[in-house]
Design a protein around this motif. Structure first.
Motif, PDB file in Angstrom:
ATOM      1  N   VAL A 150      32.204  -8.042 -64.736  1.00 57.72           N
ATOM      2  CA  VAL A 150      31.762  -8.677 -63.545  1.00 57.72           C
ATOM      3  C   VAL A 150      32.472 -10.538 -63.810  1.00 57.72           C
ATOM      4  N   ASP A 191      27.016  -5.489 -62.937  1.00 55.10           N
ATOM      5  CA  ASP A 191      27.261  -5.141 -61.905  1.00 55.10           C
ATOM      6  C   ASP A 191      26.178  -3.971 -61.237  1.00 55.10           C
ATOM      7  N   SER A 192      24.981  -4.026 -62.282  1.00 53.44           N
ATOM      8  CA  SER A 192      23.573  -3.454 -61.874  1.00 53.44           C
ATOM      9  C   SER A 192      22.805  -4.117 -61.243  1.00 53.44           C
ATOM     10  N   ASP A 220      21.349  -6.936 -58.566  1.00 55.91           N
ATOM     11  CA  ASP A 220      22.208  -8.443 -57.911  1.00 55.91           C
ATOM     12  C   ASP A 220      21.673  -9.789 -57.770  1.00 55.91           C
TER      13      ASP A 220
END
Ligand code: AMP
Ligand code: GLY
Length: 424
Positions: free
Chosen positions: A204, A318-319, A321
């Motif tokens: 990511v 990705d986990s 925000d």
């Protein structure tokens, strides 16, 4: 957690201060640090380039994570050495840090994977380089030393004489040492420059708030190139459309290219971009946080930096925000008179409180040391005075008001940081 930050400039002070906000942090260490950093982290005198020394220190104080901030230890393999000893480290290993360590590598990578950048040729023979320049006969032309050169390895030649001098000083006089054994000669591009620092775990890519550096020593972009005399964030040239295009044509392709080359990049990847009339182009990659970009980017970060560093190391970006504050930030660098040429040090700094701070702003120390309860200058770039506000104009006013309250003999700063950004 106990965290050790490697480095000793304004960027490292910004990282240390952001980490100090985290409830997960019990103890912060920094090596070598500086006068201002020592008020927020325990400092040691192990050099940032001393790989064995940093590994030994990390074991001795049994840290849970090491953040390697500067380019040279990353390129030299400090993260590899730490990982080998089972120590968690934030930053790319040397196989990935080469993206900054060698311009020849990064240019060839971009060519191979169709990542937009300036057209170029590589030379390891000064005679061949000069023949090429003469034949091409287009100016300005850009000449870059292959390796690390403290941000000074780029010469923009306006005519044949300047090009000849550049090739001679880099390749024959070796003013940047072995960094100049090979050179890249590239097409001169035009357009506004944007710095985009990205967190990436190799899968990511999470761009941070964009920023604008001011590389020249004097107002109106005159004078010599420096490490950076001030920054603002966000950069108004980095519009939503430009950001989308960069993600599609530059950021993801770079991450994928590095994976394909078995050089997975994990850490902070800095994209130095130029927004040309033909679209965004890569001017340079850095394998680390920018300095002084970090001093305007991290104050706008809302998410816990420890969580982000952990997610990058564990390949779980990705986990989370990542959230940013609304508004703007401005940083004005106060340098020693004469910088980036010869300058004096050990000048007493007035206007700082016992923590090295000043009311209304955040003062990031770049080149200071303490003597009793005084702060003295110890480098070229001395302080980075940062302010945040709902808008850039107010952030700049606040930052300059802070600068006006701080002084030392022969101090120098640019009076026009952010001026171009305000007029867009
Ligand atoms: P770099 O160290 O590669 O970032 O280069 C330092 C500065 O030189 C950049 O910030 C640009 O202002 C300028 N520069 C580098 N490459 C080019 C280019 N191809 N065309 C125009 N300016 C350039
Ligand atoms: N401010 C430019 C750099 O960190 O390379």
């Amino acid at each position: 957690m106990k965290i050790l930050v490697v480095g000793g400039g304004g960027r490292e002070h910004a990282i240390v201060m952001k980490l100090s906000e985290s409830p997960k942090v019990d103890k912060l260490y920094c090596t070598p640090g500086n006068g201002g950093i020592s008020k927020y982290a325990q400092c040691f005198d192990v050099k940032a380039t001393d790989i064995d020394g940093v590994v030994a220190l990390s074991k001795e104080i049994s840290v849970d994570m090491v953040v390697v901030a500067p380019d040279d230890p990353l390129v030299m393999g400090m993260v590899d050495a730490l990982n080998k000893e089972g120590i968690r480290a934030f930053g790319p290993d040397s196989s990935a840090a080469i993206i900054e360590g060698s311009k020849v590598f990064s240019k060839d990578l971009m060519k191979l994977y169709n990542i937009p950048t300036a057209g170029y040729e590589v030379f390891d023979d000064p005679k061949a380089a000069m023949e090429y320049i003469k034949e091409k006969n287009t100016y300005p032309t850009v000449i870059k030393a292959d390796g690390l050169a403290l941000g000074k390895g780029v010469i923009i030649a306006q005519n044949e004489k300047e090009a000849e001098d550049a090739v001679k000083t880099i390749m024959e006089d070796k003013i940047f040492g072995e960094s100049g054994s090979s050179i890249v000669i590239e097409e001169f591009l035009t357009g506004p420059e944007v710095s985009v620092l990205c967190f990436t775990d190799g899968r990511v890519v999470a761009p941070m708030i964009s920023s604008m550096d001011h590389k020249r020593a004097l107002d109106n972009d005159e004078g010599l190139n420096t490490g950076g005399m001030g920054t603002v964030a966000p950069n108004p040239h980095y519009t939503y459309d430009v950001a989308e295009e960069c993600m599609k044509t530059i950021f993801m392709p770079t991450i994928n290219a590095m994976n394909n080359e078995h050089r997975t990049f994990k850490g902070c990847l800095y994209f130095g971009l130029m927004i040309t009339p033909q679209g965004p182009r890569v001017i340079e990659y850095n394998c680390r946080f920018g300095d002084p970009e970090t001093q305007v980017v991290l104050p706008l970060l809302e998410t816990d930096l420890v969580d982000i560093f952990n997610a990058v190391i564990d390949e779980k970006l990705d986990s989370i925000d990542i959230k940013w504050k609304d508004g703007a930030a401005a940083c004005v660098i106060i340098a020693s008179g004469g910088y980036p040429k010869k300058y004096e040090t050990s000048k007493e700094i007035s206007g700082l409180d016992e923590k090295g701070q000043h009311e209304g702003v955040i003062v990031y120390h770049a080149g200071t040391k303490t003597e009793g309860d005084k702060f003295l200058t110890s480098g070229g770039r001395v302080l980075g005075v940062t302010a945040t506000a709902p808008d850039l104009k107010t952030a700049l006013e606040k930052a300059y008001s802070g600068v006006n309250g701080i002084s030392f003999e022969k101090m120098h700063y640019r009076k026009d940081i952010g001026k171009k950004a305000l007029n867009i």
